[in-house]
Design a protein around this motif. Structure first.
Motif, PDB file in Angstrom:
ATOM      1  N   CYS A   8       0.830  -1.205   0.000  1.00 23.84           N
ATOM      2  CA  CYS A   8       0.000   0.000   0.000  1.00 23.84           C
ATOM      3  C   CYS A   8       0.866   1.257   0.000  1.00 23.84           C
ATOM      4  N   LEU A   9       1.845   1.290   0.874  1.00 23.41           N
ATOM      5  CA  LEU A   9       2.632   2.503   1.034  1.00 23.41           C
ATOM      6  C   LEU A   9       3.538   2.766  -0.172  1.00 23.41           C
ATOM      7  N   LEU A  10       4.339   1.807  -0.548  1.00 28.69           N
ATOM      8  CA  LEU A  10       5.321   2.065  -1.593  1.00 28.69           C
ATOM      9  C   LEU A  10       4.712   2.075  -2.984  1.00 28.69           C
ATOM     10  N   TYR A  11       3.957   1.063  -3.336  1.00 23.88           N
ATOM     11  CA  TYR A  11       3.411   1.014  -4.683  1.00 23.88           C
ATOM     12  C   TYR A  11       2.288   2.024  -4.875  1.00 23.88           C
ATOM     13  N   GLY A  12       1.472   2.241  -3.854  1.00 29.66           N
ATOM     14  CA  GLY A  12       0.413   3.228  -3.956  1.00 29.66           C
ATOM     15  C   GLY A  12       0.970   4.622  -4.147  1.00 29.66           C
ATOM     16  N   ALA A  13       1.993   4.950  -3.378  1.00 32.99           N
ATOM     17  CA  ALA A  13       2.603   6.279  -3.491  1.00 32.99           C
ATOM     18  C   ALA A  13       3.320   6.423  -4.823  1.00 32.99           C
ATOM     19  N   ALA A  14       3.976   5.355  -5.266  1.00 28.67           N
ATOM     20  CA  ALA A  14       4.706   5.423  -6.529  1.00 28.67           C
ATOM     21  C   ALA A  14       3.751   5.670  -7.692  1.00 28.67           C
ATOM     22  N   LEU A  18       5.973  11.133  -6.406  1.00 33.70           N
ATOM     23  CA  LEU A  18       7.172  10.852  -5.630  1.00 33.70           C
ATOM     24  C   LEU A  18       6.823  10.525  -4.188  1.00 33.70           C
ATOM     25  N   LEU A  19       7.617   9.660  -3.611  1.00 34.83           N
ATOM     26  CA  LEU A  19       7.443   9.249  -2.227  1.00 34.83           C
ATOM     27  C   LEU A  19       8.414  10.043  -1.369  1.00 34.83           C
ATOM     28  N   GLY A  20       7.974  10.500  -0.212  1.00 38.24           N
ATOM     29  CA  GLY A  20       8.850  11.259   0.667  1.00 38.24           C
ATOM     30  C   GLY A  20       9.441  10.388   1.743  1.00 38.24           C
ATOM     31  N   GLY A  21      10.641  10.726   2.176  1.00 39.00           N
ATOM     32  CA  GLY A  21      11.284  10.044   3.283  1.00 39.00           C
ATOM     33  C   GLY A  21      11.913  11.064   4.190  1.00 39.00           C
ATOM     34  N   CYS A  22      11.945  10.782   5.481  1.00 34.76           N
ATOM     35  CA  CYS A  22      12.562  11.676   6.444  1.00 34.76           C
ATOM     36  C   CYS A  22      13.437  10.860   7.357  1.00 34.76           C
ATOM     37  N   GLY A  23      14.499  11.458   7.808  1.00 38.86           N
ATOM     38  CA  GLY A  23      15.340  10.811   8.803  1.00 38.86           C
ATOM     39  C   GLY A  23      15.732  11.832   9.843  1.00 38.86           C
ATOM     40  N   SER A  24      15.791  11.409  11.091  1.00 34.55           N
ATOM     41  CA  SER A  24      16.239  12.325  12.132  1.00 34.55           C
ATOM     42  C   SER A  24      17.035  11.572  13.182  1.00 34.55           C
ATOM     43  N   MET A 132      16.036  13.911  22.359  1.00 29.58           N
ATOM     44  CA  MET A 132      16.272  15.218  21.760  1.00 29.58           C
ATOM     45  C   MET A 132      16.776  15.025  20.331  1.00 29.58           C
ATOM     46  N   THR A 133      16.116  15.666  19.393  1.00 28.41           N
ATOM     47  CA  THR A 133      16.546  15.609  18.001  1.00 28.41           C
ATOM     48  C   THR A 133      17.787  16.474  17.846  1.00 28.41           C
ATOM     49  N   ILE A 134      18.827  15.916  17.216  1.00 33.56           N
ATOM     50  CA  ILE A 134      20.055  16.679  17.023  1.00 33.56           C
ATOM     51  C   ILE A 134      20.264  17.084  15.570  1.00 33.56           C
ATOM     52  N   SER A 135      19.502  16.495  14.651  1.00 34.04           N
ATOM     53  CA  SER A 135      19.521  16.910  13.251  1.00 34.04           C
ATOM     54  C   SER A 135      18.375  16.201  12.540  1.00 34.04           C
ATOM     55  N   SER A 136      18.081  16.642  11.321  1.00 34.08           N
ATOM     56  CA  SER A 136      17.078  15.941  10.533  1.00 34.08           C
ATOM     57  C   SER A 136      17.297  16.237   9.057  1.00 34.08           C
ATOM     58  N   ALA A 137      16.665  15.430   8.223  1.00 36.91           N
ATOM     59  CA  ALA A 137      16.778  15.603   6.774  1.00 36.91           C
ATOM     60  C   ALA A 137      15.506  15.066   6.133  1.00 36.91           C
ATOM     61  N   ALA A 138      15.189  15.590   4.958  1.00 31.54           N
ATOM     62  CA  ALA A 138      14.041  15.104   4.192  1.00 31.54           C
ATOM     63  C   ALA A 138      14.530  14.775   2.787  1.00 31.54           C
ATOM     64  N   PHE A 139      13.997  13.701   2.224  1.00 35.23           N
ATOM     65  CA  PHE A 139      14.410  13.228   0.913  1.00 35.23           C
ATOM     66  C   PHE A 139      13.186  12.937   0.059  1.00 35.23           C
ATOM     67  N   ARG A 140      13.300  13.164  -1.236  1.00 36.33           N
ATOM     68  CA  ARG A 140      12.258  12.753  -2.188  1.00 36.33           C
ATOM     69  C   ARG A 140      12.764  11.483  -2.852  1.00 36.33           C
ATOM     70  N   ILE A 141      11.943  10.460  -2.856  1.00 34.03           N
ATOM     71  CA  ILE A 141      12.332   9.173  -3.422  1.00 34.03           C
ATOM     72  C   ILE A 141      11.423   8.899  -4.615  1.00 34.03           C
ATOM     73  N   PRO A 142      11.977   8.887  -5.829  1.00 34.10           N
ATOM     74  CA  PRO A 142      11.129   8.668  -7.003  1.00 34.10           C
ATOM     75  C   PRO A 142      10.651   7.219  -7.067  1.00 34.10           C
ATOM     76  N   PRO A 143       9.510   6.986  -7.722  1.00 36.55           N
ATOM     77  CA  PRO A 143       9.012   5.613  -7.892  1.00 36.55           C
ATOM     78  C   PRO A 143       9.968   4.821  -8.792  1.00 36.55           C
ATOM     79  N   LEU A 144       9.836   3.510  -8.750  1.00 34.41           N
ATOM     80  CA  LEU A 144      10.713   2.647  -9.543  1.00 34.41           C
ATOM     81  C   LEU A 144      10.610   2.929 -11.035  1.00 34.41           C
ATOM     82  N   ASN A 145       9.448   3.300 -11.520  1.00 36.22           N
ATOM     83  CA  ASN A 145       9.270   3.518 -12.965  1.00 36.22           C
ATOM     84  C   ASN A 145       9.443   4.984 -13.354  1.00 36.22           C
TER      85      ASN A 145
END
Length: 148
Positions: A8-14, A18-24, A132-145
């Motif tokens: 649902c999450l990956l294929y539906g978003a693709a 674009l699918l978003g990803g975040c890391g912190s 406590m969050t010490i940093s964060s980043a956001a990424f755009r992840i394109p679909p496989l196709n």
């Protein structure tokens, strides 16, 4: 895993863009000094198997004790970050330990889902008293196709 299934999450978003990803990276939540029952109340999950309080596969925000109290406390992370209380879309989230702390990674269709969740957490999530969050980043992840 209900609505947050891999398909649902990956294929539906693709399929819609674009699918978003975040890391912190975060400092390790310092809840280890608390008794186990208090740790479970902070997270809203059982420590030994990470299942939602009082157990079961899905978080039940309406579950109450015989005394009428919510099983998952109002300030528990599982309640504060839940899509139903945030009013935002669904996220697939994972945390990983590393030498200096913890890294939290989430995937969602829109960055605003992550941002709305963080605003909701900042307004009373018990976990934030210990992490406590010490940093964060956001990424755009394109679909496989995806083609440029």
């Amino acid at each position: 895993m209900g609505q947050l299934s891999h398909r649902c999450l990956l294929y539906g978003a693709a399929a819609v863009g674009l699918l978003g990803g975040c890391g912190s990276p975060e400092r390790q939540p310092d809840v280890q000094a608390l008794p186990e029952s208090d740790q479970e109340r902070v997270f809203g999950r059982r420590k030994h198997d990470a299942m939602p309080l009082p157990g079961g596969e899905e978080v039940d925000l309406s579950a109450k004790t015989p005394d009428g109290e919510y099983v998952i406390p109002a300030d528990a992370h599982a309640r504060r970050a839940h899509p139903l209380t945030v009013g935002a879309g669904l996220m697939l989230c994972r945390s990983y330990n590393y030498a200096e702390g913890l890294i939290f990674i989430s995937f969602q269709r829109e960055l605003r889902t992550f941002v709305n969740t963080m605003y909701r957490m900042a307004d009373g999530d018990a976990l934030l008293r210990y992490a406590m969050t010490i940093s964060s980043a956001a990424f755009r992840i394109p679909p496989l196709n995806w083609s440029h």
